[in-house]
Design an enzyme around this catalytic site. Structure first.
Site, mmCIF file in Angstrom:
data_model
loop_
_atom_site.group_PDB
_atom_site.id
_atom_site.type_symbol
_atom_site.label_atom_id
_atom_site.label_comp_id
_atom_site.label_asym_id
_atom_site.label_seq_id
_atom_site.Cartn_x
_atom_site.Cartn_y
_atom_site.Cartn_z
ATOM 1 N N GLY A 142 26.699 4.159 -9.217
ATOM 2 C CA GLY A 142 26.972 3.258 -10.322
ATOM 3 C C GLY A 142 28.372 2.678 -10.280
ATOM 4 C CG PHE A 143 33.091 3.738 -9.128
ATOM 5 C CD1 PHE A 143 33.979 3.708 -10.185
ATOM 6 C CD2 PHE A 143 33.546 3.396 -7.867
ATOM 7 C CE1 PHE A 143 35.304 3.333 -9.986
ATOM 8 C CE2 PHE A 143 34.862 3.027 -7.649
ATOM 9 C CZ PHE A 143 35.747 2.999 -8.728
ATOM 10 N N GLY A 144 30.150 2.043 -7.512
ATOM 11 C CA GLY A 144 30.256 1.094 -6.417
ATOM 12 C C GLY A 144 29.811 1.716 -5.110
ATOM 13 C CB VAL A 146 31.557 5.889 -0.816
ATOM 14 C CG1 VAL A 146 32.672 6.710 -0.164
ATOM 15 C CG2 VAL A 146 31.509 6.159 -2.310
ATOM 16 C CG ASP A 258 30.032 14.654 -13.426
ATOM 17 O OD1 ASP A 258 29.056 15.215 -13.968
ATOM 18 O OD2 ASP A 258 29.934 13.627 -12.728
#
Length: 440
Positions: A142-144, A146, A258
């Site tokens: 979801g962040f992007g 890698v 988390d």
């Protein structure tokens, strides 16, 4: 945390999380809260009952409450006072880590340095990833995305690039949180922060590359070989040390929020490194202040039910997540198994029930041989898990205590295990010696 498998590259290919946010991570805001949340379990039953079974019933209720929404309340990001004396007294015993400036990042050819690491240029990032080549992609979330990259000095790194077309306020907060937290910490069992880039609509975090995938991948058998029970105990100790460091040895307590198997990266010799600080939050650090009141963030199956219900975040929320992780290590199962029969879908609740009924052995990962040593470790790890999964934070041990108990379990396990069966990898042994000199 799931990742996508890319094609082979000059570095090889591997699934990796490196903190990429996935659909099972979520956050609750006040507008989405419901007023009919579960209370998270009651107190222990009256005297005359088996205390372990009573505790297990409370734990079962608490675990079940993790799948409801939190109550509506006057919640903000301000620090609130509380009468929980046990939390405040433990805070006074907190030790500090007084490490000096981190000088390991000065070797990179970058025009600027930021707090705690290099502030890279876009040209450097593009060169390291061959202009973000799909062949270098090792994770998606979801962040992007890698990527695996190589810096000019030859250092292999993981480069996490935020989505540009979806850079909302939540992702912005996560990026800032990760950079600020990683810049403050340095520990053998934490993924090392190397630098970042923040330029117009580009947001990039650069961390050390850990070559052997995530713990979750290994438990799922993605990498072929089964992790032996001895190695699983070592991994649990590594994670306990890392989180203890965050809670007690940094300049200000840090709550990860988390802790889960897909956020634990493994080296080639199975050393564990905790990753993904996007949800990390500074804990309370003032006299008489026991918690931080804040929006609920975390991953389904690992969330502390008390935090979910009250919005009160403490270090004990990480302890709860660690209890779920311990169950994962023993059973090999994910925290939520929707394809299992109803009784077994919430792994921690099922495992604790079997433990209190004297049938813990049926929960042991079938790939682990049943031996007296394994049975002893199973019982003792589940006893610790039961404490970590207590419905209220006052009933949970500290992470430092968890580490101490796990050291004892490992010692007892080794004594029962034939010498020729205990892992004797020189790299692992040398790492253990290095670990023993660590402050946590």
């Amino acid at each position: 945390m799931r990742s996508s498998r890319s094609g082979a590259s000059s570095f090889g290919s591997r699934d990796s999380s490196y903190g990429a946010r996935t659909p099972d991570r979520y956050e609750f805001s006040r507008s989405s809260a419901s007023s009919d949340a579960s209370t998270g379990g009651g107190s222990s039953s009256a005297s005359g009952r088996n205390p372990v079974k009573a505790a297990a019933r409370s734990v079962a209720g608490a675990i079940g409450s993790c799948f409801g929404a939190p109550e509506v309340g006057g919640v903000s990001d301000e620090l609130k006072n509380s009468s929980a004396a046990s939390d405040s007294s433990s805070r006074s015993d907190r030790r500090r880590y007084s490490g000096g400036p981190r000088g390991i990042y000065g070797s990179y050819n970058s025009t600027q340095t930021g707090p705690g690491g290099v502030k890279f240029t876009m040209a450097e990032i593009c060169k390291a990833t061959k202009n973000f080549s799909p062949n270098f992609k090792i994770g998606q979330g979801g962040f992007g995305t890698v990527y695996k990259g190589r810096l000019e000095d030859g250092t292999v790194v993981a480069i996490k690039r935020a989505k540009k077309n979806n850079y909302d306020s939540h992702l912005s907060v996560e990026f800032q949180s990760e950079v600020q937290t990683l810049a403050r910490v340095e520990h053998l069992n934490l993924v090392r922060f190397l630098g970042y880039l923040e330029q117009e609509d580009e947001r990039v975090v650069v961390v050390e590359y850990v070559p052997n995938g995530t713990l979750r991948e290994h438990l799922d058998g993605v990498h072929g070989d089964t992790i032996e029970l001895a190695a699983r105990l070592e991994i649990a100790i590594d994670v306990a040390h890392a989180v203890t460091y965050l809670h007690m040895y940094t300049d200000h307590p840090i709550i990860h929020r988390d802790i889960k198997s897909s956020n634990i990266l493994l080296t080639e010799n199975l050393r564990a490194k905790v990753a993904d600080f996007g949800f990390a939050r500074m804990g309370a650090n003032e006299t008489g202040v026991t918690h931080v009141s804040t929006q609920v963030k975390g991953t389904a199956g690992y969330l502390d039910p008390e935090y979910l219900r009250t919005y009160q975040l403490t270090e004990k929320s990480d302890v709860y997540s660690f209890g779920v992780l311990l169950v994962e290590l023993i059973t090999g199962r994910r925290p939520i198994e929707p394809k299992k029969e109803l009784e077994q879908r919430i792994t921690a609740r099922w495992a604790m029930k079997k433990f209190t009924e004297g049938e813990a052995i049926v929960t042991l990962d079938p790939r682990i041989p049943r031996t007296p040593a394994a049975n002893l470790a199973l019982e003792k790890v589940f006893e610790l898990s039961l404490q970590c999964l207590a419905p209220t934070r006052q009933s949970r041990p500290s992470m430092q205590k968890c580490a101490e108990i796990l050291w004892s379990i490992r010692k007892d396990y080794r004594e029962l295990l034939p010498v020729d069966l205990y892992p004797s990898h020189s790299m692992r042994n040398s790492s253990i010696k290095e670990e023993s000199s660590s402050p946590v």
